[in-house]
Design an enzyme around this catalytic site. Structure first.
Site, mmCIF file in Angstrom:
data_model
loop_
_atom_site.group_PDB
_atom_site.id
_atom_site.type_symbol
_atom_site.label_atom_id
_atom_site.label_comp_id
_atom_site.label_asym_id
_atom_site.label_seq_id
_atom_site.Cartn_x
_atom_site.Cartn_y
_atom_site.Cartn_z
ATOM 1 N NE ARG A 155 -36.453 6.015 14.299
ATOM 2 C CZ ARG A 155 -35.379 6.507 14.915
ATOM 3 N NH1 ARG A 155 -35.518 7.106 16.086
ATOM 4 N NH2 ARG A 155 -34.195 6.410 14.356
ATOM 5 C CG ASP A 171 -27.940 11.736 13.157
ATOM 6 O OD1 ASP A 171 -29.015 11.301 12.704
ATOM 7 O OD2 ASP A 171 -27.228 11.093 13.953
ATOM 8 N NE ARG A 203 -21.781 2.378 18.431
ATOM 9 C CZ ARG A 203 -22.879 2.998 17.974
ATOM 10 N NH1 ARG A 203 -23.457 3.945 18.700
ATOM 11 N NH2 ARG A 203 -23.387 2.669 16.801
ATOM 12 N N GLY A 207 -33.778 5.325 18.879
ATOM 13 C CA GLY A 207 -33.570 4.174 18.024
ATOM 14 C C GLY A 207 -32.242 3.500 18.287
ATOM 15 C CE LYS A 240 -28.428 10.665 19.952
ATOM 16 N NZ LYS A 240 -29.853 10.939 19.648
#
Length: 434
Positions: free
Chosen positions: A127, A316, A34, A99, A29
């Site tokens: 957030r 994560d 990117r 995010g 991801k």
């Protein structure tokens, strides 16, 4: 464009027979976001293979198109991006639950003399964004708002020397992306290393990036040229079938195409310290990243102490590590987890609540998580509140595959944000999820 994924709000996982088979991991991801952004900023055409087509990444694709670049899906995971000079979008950029999309796009937008408003869902709107907005303002951008919705007015940026105290790859990446069009030196200093996918991919697009110990700096040559990008398999997604194979008795699973970037390898290091039987095979380089196949067999795990300095390399993966710890013999202590409180949910609190719901002794002590394993399957039987957090949902579904009683999770539809094929892929191994 939004991911068209059949998803259910609630799912239940039940004790399963041995998991067997070989599976291919979806694209990473972080790299997928990117590749789309850099391709959209580059001169010429970028061809991407292995793009993760979850909701988070697809929102980035929509945003890049709204900012003036051309994006075209030509096959499963295969995209063509035609770079352009970015322009103010006609409507707010909706980042959904992502995010990464929000923070990286803010940085990229700040370099252009344009204005863009960013929105998101309720979770993302709560957030923190000031960690990105502060350095962008120091470079000359103007901002309105400190949480979503907010607006960036870009252009006319100057250089910056920024201390990345939280070891945030998103903050570092936002600064580097903004710095591509800034006048002056752009340096980021990191007391602890964060993910380096942005630096690696910038070099792939022809940008000069200097890395010296704790310093990351843009060189004089900052233009981007369209290129071919291959996205390696996502190690954060691979964590779920890996832990499932470790805890479901009699399992033997091969997980193919897993990126093994050293700054993403914290979970594998920790699982091996716990006694996990994980063999690394067919090591190679793809898309500028180390990749391998992982052969995983059911293992007896022992509790360990995970140091705080390892957190950036596995931030994560703590929800699924907590599940592994629940099956281990003895106490597992995980330090340095403050960042978990500002993820898609307060992940630290959600992990503890879910474990307690399933009969596992667990507690928070400051920024540490303590899980008391008994070397046996926990009771299970809980209905876990995932708080619209995809990683919490997937982690407790994995627990349900080996717990004594089935485990249900709510807001399971959010799994589509990062791993849309999670359920059918796990079912192909023999997992009982419905």
């Amino acid at each position: 464009m939004v991911a068209e994924i059949e998803a259910r709000d609630c799912l239940t996982a039940s004790r399963s027979g041995p998991l067997r088979g070989e599976i291919q991991m979806p694209g990473d991801k972080s790299m997928s976001h990117r590749a789309l952004i850099l391709g959209g900023m580059a001169d010429g055409v970028t061809r991407i293979r292995g793009l993760l087509e979850g909701d988070d990444v697809l929102r980035t694709a929509v945003a890049v198109g709204a900012l003036g670049a051309g994006t075209e899906r030509v096959g499963p995971g295969e995209w063509i991006v035609r770079g352009a000079k970015w322009q103010s979008p006609a409507a707010p950029i909706d980042c959904g639950n992502s995010g990464t999309a929000a923070r990286l796009l803010m940085g990229a937008v700040a370099g252009f003399p344009i204005s863009a408003t960013f929105t998101g869902d309720a979770s993302l709107s709560s957030r923190p964004m000031e960690r990105v907005l502060g350095p962008l303002r120091s470079m000359g951008a103007r901002t309105e708002g400190s949480t979503l919705p907010l607006t960036i007015h870009g252009g006319g940026l100057t250089g910056i020397r920024f201390m990345n105290e939280k070891a945030s790859a998103q903050v570092k990446s936002a600064i580097l992306l903004a710095g591509l069009r800034a006048d002056g030196e752009v340096d980021v200093i990191e007391p602890a290393p964060s993910r380096d996918h942005t630096e690696n991919m910038l070099r792939q697009f022809g940008c000069e990036v200097v890395t010296e110990r704790s310093r990351i700096a843009l060189g004089q040559h900052r233009s981007l040229i369209g290129t071919d990008v291959t996205i390696a398999g996502d190690p954060s997604s691979a964590a779920f079938p890996i832990v499932a194979a470790l805890i479901v008795p009699g399992s033997q699973v091969t997980v193919r195409n897993v990126m093994l970037n050293p700054l993403r390898a914290g979970l594998l290091i920790t699982l091996r310290e716990m006694g996990a039987g994980i063999q690394v095979k067919n090591e190679r380089i793809e898309g500028g990243e180390p990749v391998a196949d992982l052969a995983v067999a059911t293992s007896s795990l022992s509790g360990v102490e995970v140091p705080a300095h390892r957190a950036p390399s596995m931030i994560d993966e703590y929800p699924i590590l907590a599940v592994a710890a629940a099956f281990a013999e003895g106490r597992t202590v995980m330090h340095g987890l403050a960042e978990l409180r500002v993820k898609e949910s307060d992940r630290l609190a959600a992990i503890v609540a879910g474990l307690l719901e399933c009969g596992v002794e667990a507690r928070e002590e400051g920024d540490s998580l303590i899980v008391e394993g008994r070397g046996a399957p926990p009771r299970g039987g809980g209905n876990v509140q995932a708080h619209h957090d995809h990683r919490i949902a997937m982690s407790f579904l994995v627990m349900g595959l080996a717990a004594q009683q089935p485990i249900g999770v709510d807001s399971a539809d959010m799994i589509a944000t990062s791993f849309p094929d999670f359920v059918p892929l796990m079912q192909s191994l023999g997992a009982s999820i419905s």
